[in-house]
Scaffold this motif. Structure first.
Motif, PDB file in Angstrom:
ATOM      1  N   HIS A  88      76.682 -84.595  59.875  1.00  0.00           N
ATOM      2  CA  HIS A  88      75.299 -84.659  59.274  1.00  0.00           C
ATOM      3  C   HIS A  88      74.477 -83.151  59.311  1.00  0.00           C
ATOM      4  O   HIS A  88      73.857 -82.954  58.046  1.00  0.00           O
ATOM      5  CB  HIS A  88      74.434 -85.502  60.453  1.00  0.00           C
ATOM      6  N   CYS A  89      75.028 -82.283  60.122  1.00  0.00           N
ATOM      7  CA  CYS A  89      74.410 -81.030  60.049  1.00  0.00           C
ATOM      8  C   CYS A  89      75.621 -79.883  59.737  1.00  0.00           C
ATOM      9  O   CYS A  89      75.142 -78.589  59.430  1.00  0.00           O
ATOM     10  CB  CYS A  89      73.390 -80.814  61.180  1.00  0.00           C
ATOM     11  N   GLY A  90      76.748 -80.301  60.078  1.00  0.00           N
ATOM     12  CA  GLY A  90      77.783 -79.090  59.900  1.00  0.00           C
ATOM     13  C   GLY A  90      78.021 -78.299  61.341  1.00  0.00           C
ATOM     14  O   GLY A  90      78.693 -77.463  61.284  1.00  0.00           O
ATOM     15  N   SER A  91      77.449 -78.354  62.143  1.00  0.00           N
ATOM     16  CA  SER A  91      77.509 -78.027  63.529  1.00  0.00           C
ATOM     17  C   SER A  91      78.934 -78.174  64.072  1.00  0.00           C
ATOM     18  O   SER A  91      79.433 -79.109  64.119  1.00  0.00           O
ATOM     19  CB  SER A  91      76.544 -78.126  64.406  1.00  0.00           C
ATOM     20  N   ILE A  94      79.945 -79.710  69.530  1.00  0.00           N
ATOM     21  CA  ILE A  94      79.972 -81.341  70.115  1.00  0.00           C
ATOM     22  C   ILE A  94      80.173 -81.285  71.369  1.00  0.00           C
ATOM     23  O   ILE A  94      80.891 -80.912  72.140  1.00  0.00           O
ATOM     24  CB  ILE A  94      81.190 -81.877  69.184  1.00  0.00           C
ATOM     25  N   ARG A  95      79.293 -82.174  72.250  1.00  0.00           N
ATOM     26  CA  ARG A  95      79.276 -82.360  73.465  1.00  0.00           C
ATOM     27  C   ARG A  95      79.825 -83.881  73.736  1.00  0.00           C
ATOM     28  O   ARG A  95      79.779 -84.750  72.912  1.00  0.00           O
ATOM     29  CB  ARG A  95      78.005 -82.172  74.237  1.00  0.00           C
ATOM     30  N   ILE A  96      80.272 -83.954  75.002  1.00  0.00           N
ATOM     31  CA  ILE A  96      80.807 -85.247  75.224  1.00  0.00           C
ATOM     32  C   ILE A  96      80.073 -85.650  76.572  1.00  0.00           C
ATOM     33  O   ILE A  96      79.740 -85.273  77.379  1.00  0.00           O
ATOM     34  CB  ILE A  96      82.300 -85.260  75.828  1.00  0.00           C
ATOM     35  N   TRP A  97      79.503 -86.972  76.214  1.00  0.00           N
ATOM     36  CA  TRP A  97      78.854 -87.689  77.213  1.00  0.00           C
ATOM     37  C   TRP A  97      79.756 -89.008  77.534  1.00  0.00           C
ATOM     38  O   TRP A  97      79.882 -89.773  76.801  1.00  0.00           O
ATOM     39  CB  TRP A  97      77.549 -88.429  76.375  1.00  0.00           C
ATOM     40  N   ARG A 104      81.491 -90.384  74.524  1.00  0.00           N
ATOM     41  CA  ARG A 104      80.631 -90.437  73.287  1.00  0.00           C
ATOM     42  C   ARG A 104      80.696 -89.044  72.892  1.00  0.00           C
ATOM     43  O   ARG A 104      80.383 -88.178  73.809  1.00  0.00           O
ATOM     44  CB  ARG A 104      79.470 -91.090  73.559  1.00  0.00           C
ATOM     45  N   HIS A 105      80.950 -88.872  71.848  1.00  0.00           N
ATOM     46  CA  HIS A 105      80.895 -87.387  71.255  1.00  0.00           C
ATOM     47  C   HIS A 105      79.735 -87.253  70.276  1.00  0.00           C
ATOM     48  O   HIS A 105      79.593 -87.838  69.431  1.00  0.00           O
ATOM     49  CB  HIS A 105      82.175 -87.138  70.294  1.00  0.00           C
ATOM     50  N   LEU A 106      78.851 -86.427  70.734  1.00  0.00           N
ATOM     51  CA  LEU A 106      77.357 -86.267  70.313  1.00  0.00           C
ATOM     52  C   LEU A 106      77.231 -84.734  69.825  1.00  0.00           C
ATOM     53  O   LEU A 106      77.897 -83.745  70.369  1.00  0.00           O
ATOM     54  CB  LEU A 106      76.437 -86.158  71.261  1.00  0.00           C
ATOM     55  N   CYS A 107      76.641 -84.562  68.484  1.00  0.00           N
ATOM     56  CA  CYS A 107      76.459 -83.347  68.196  1.00  0.00           C
ATOM     57  C   CYS A 107      75.379 -82.567  68.779  1.00  0.00           C
ATOM     58  O   CYS A 107      74.407 -83.164  69.250  1.00  0.00           O
ATOM     59  CB  CYS A 107      75.757 -83.388  66.518  1.00  0.00           C
ATOM     60  N   HIS A 113      75.355 -89.443  67.353  1.00  0.00           N
ATOM     61  CA  HIS A 113      76.669 -89.722  67.883  1.00  0.00           C
ATOM     62  C   HIS A 113      77.523 -90.022  66.733  1.00  0.00           C
ATOM     63  O   HIS A 113      77.184 -90.757  65.902  1.00  0.00           O
ATOM     64  CB  HIS A 113      76.191 -91.349  68.342  1.00  0.00           C
ATOM     65  N   LEU A 114      78.530 -89.127  67.013  1.00  0.00           N
ATOM     66  CA  LEU A 114      79.531 -88.953  65.938  1.00  0.00           C
ATOM     67  C   LEU A 114      80.827 -90.130  66.168  1.00  0.00           C
ATOM     68  O   LEU A 114      81.033 -90.870  65.242  1.00  0.00           O
ATOM     69  CB  LEU A 114      80.177 -87.783  65.910  1.00  0.00           C
TER      70      LEU A 114
END
Length: 117
Positions: A88-91, A94-97, A104-107, A113-114
């Motif tokens: 979505h944003c190219g960042s 990525i953090r893991i929840w 869950r891997h989130l930007c 939520h990726l």
């Protein structure tokens, strides 16, 4: 000549009074859809059309997210020599929840939520 029951001023006041009530459901659907990684515009339209049932339906829908291999098939440009990027944003941040047994891997930049692992 046609005569209206309401003057144009009264009609304008009525529209501005009713607009917040009409807009609440689409805005809620859009916010919930963003949090559940769904298409916010589509759910806002659904919320506008189906005012009373859209919010419960989107809350009840199962949130099925892709695994890493499915995510990379869907977004092949996200695999770089430096790692995985957000579609979505190219960042690259990525953090893991950790949610029980599910990761869950989130930007970290946009919060989307990726994928799960």
């Amino acid at each position: 000549m046609l005569q209206f029951l309401l003057s144009p001023f009264e009609l304008l006041i009525g529209v501005f009074t009713a607009f917040p009530l009409i807009a609440v459901c689409p805005v809620l659907c859009c916010l919930i859809a963003k949090r559940k990684a769904r298409n916010p515009l589509a759910w806002a339209v659904i919320g506008l059309v189906f005012q009373l049932i859209a919010v419960p339906v989107i809350l009840v829908l199962r949130n099925r997210m892709d695994q890493l291999d499915e995510y990379l098939k869907k977004y092949p440009h996200c695999k770089t020599p430096h790692g995985i990027t957000c579609a979505h944003c190219g960042s690259r941040r990525i953090r893991i929840w950790i949610d029980g047994a599910q990761h869950r891997h989130l930007c970290n930049h946009c919060g989307v939520h990726l994928y799960n692992s």
